[in-house]
Design an enzyme around this catalytic site. Structure first.
Site, short mmCIF file in Angstrom:
data_model
loop_
_atom_site.label_atom_id
_atom_site.label_comp_id
_atom_site.label_asym_id
_atom_site.label_seq_id
_atom_site.Cartn_x
_atom_site.Cartn_y
_atom_site.Cartn_z
N GLU A 102 0.83 -1.21 0.00
CA GLU A 102 0.00 0.00 0.00
C GLU A 102 0.86 1.26 0.00
O GLU A 102 0.60 2.21 -0.74
CB GLU A 102 -0.92 0.05 1.23
CG GLU A 102 -1.85 -1.11 1.38
CD GLU A 102 -1.29 -2.19 2.29
OE1 GLU A 102 -0.15 -2.66 2.08
OE2 GLU A 102 -2.02 -2.60 3.22
N CYS B 175 -2.70 -2.58 7.63
CA CYS B 175 -2.21 -2.47 9.00
C CYS B 175 -2.39 -1.02 9.47
O CYS B 175 -2.78 -0.15 8.69
CB CYS B 175 -0.72 -2.86 9.04
SG CYS B 175 0.37 -1.64 8.28
N CYS C 249 -0.45 1.58 7.25
CA CYS C 249 -1.02 1.76 5.92
C CYS C 249 -2.39 2.42 5.98
O CYS C 249 -2.72 3.27 5.16
CB CYS C 249 -1.09 0.42 5.19
SG CYS C 249 0.56 -0.24 4.82
#
Length: 152
Positions: free
Chosen positions: A58, A86, A89
């Site tokens: 990402e 996560c 990101c």
């Protein structure tokens, strides 16, 4: 929703990036940024290759898309990623002002969208993208399971 009005199957491209990452020995996660029916950027995880803990798919795709547009704001852009982002990101997605986030497999351990800290539900989150989880979830999850099975 898998293909946009231009016929681009962005999740298929993200899955291809994830497969390529796995072939390089990276955790198989892929991401694609799309705007107005055109792919601006795509990437797979490169944390090992780049020796960079922030080189998640990402992050790499967001950086490349921002460079392509000449702006840190990716307003009107959609991000397709094979795994629930996560916390790092998810934060970057918010800061980039991504319009829509599509992801494949949920991540009960490390995710921050539907699991974990649920960043976009926080009152301190400045921008919340529209979120669509579960896109080609089985394929994305099996790729991850297979990768980690092979590591054990």
């Amino acid at each position: 929703m898998q293909a946009n009005s231009q016929g681009i199957d962005a999740m298929a491209l993200a899955l291809a990036e994830a497969r390529a990452a796995a072939q390089r020995g990276e955790v198989p996660v892929g991401a694609v940024v799309v705007k107005d029916g055109a792919v601006l950027a795509s990437a797979g995880n490169r944390t090992l290759e780049d020796r960079d803990p922030t080189a998640h798919a990402e992050m790499l795709a967001l950086r490349a898309a921002a460079s392509a547009l000449g702006s840190e704001r990716l307003t009107g852009c959609d991000l397709y990623v094979t795994l629930e982002p996560c916390p790092m990101c998810a934060g970057a997605i918010s800061f980039a002002r991504i319009r829509r986030l599509y992801f494949g497999a949920s991540d009960p351990k490390g995710g921050a969208v539907e699991n974990g800290v649920r960043l976009y539900a926080s009152p301190t989150c400045h921008h919340v993208p529209e979120v669509y989880g579960g896109m080609r979830e089985g394929e994305a999850a099996e790729m991850l399971r297979g990768f980690f099975r092979g590591r054990r």
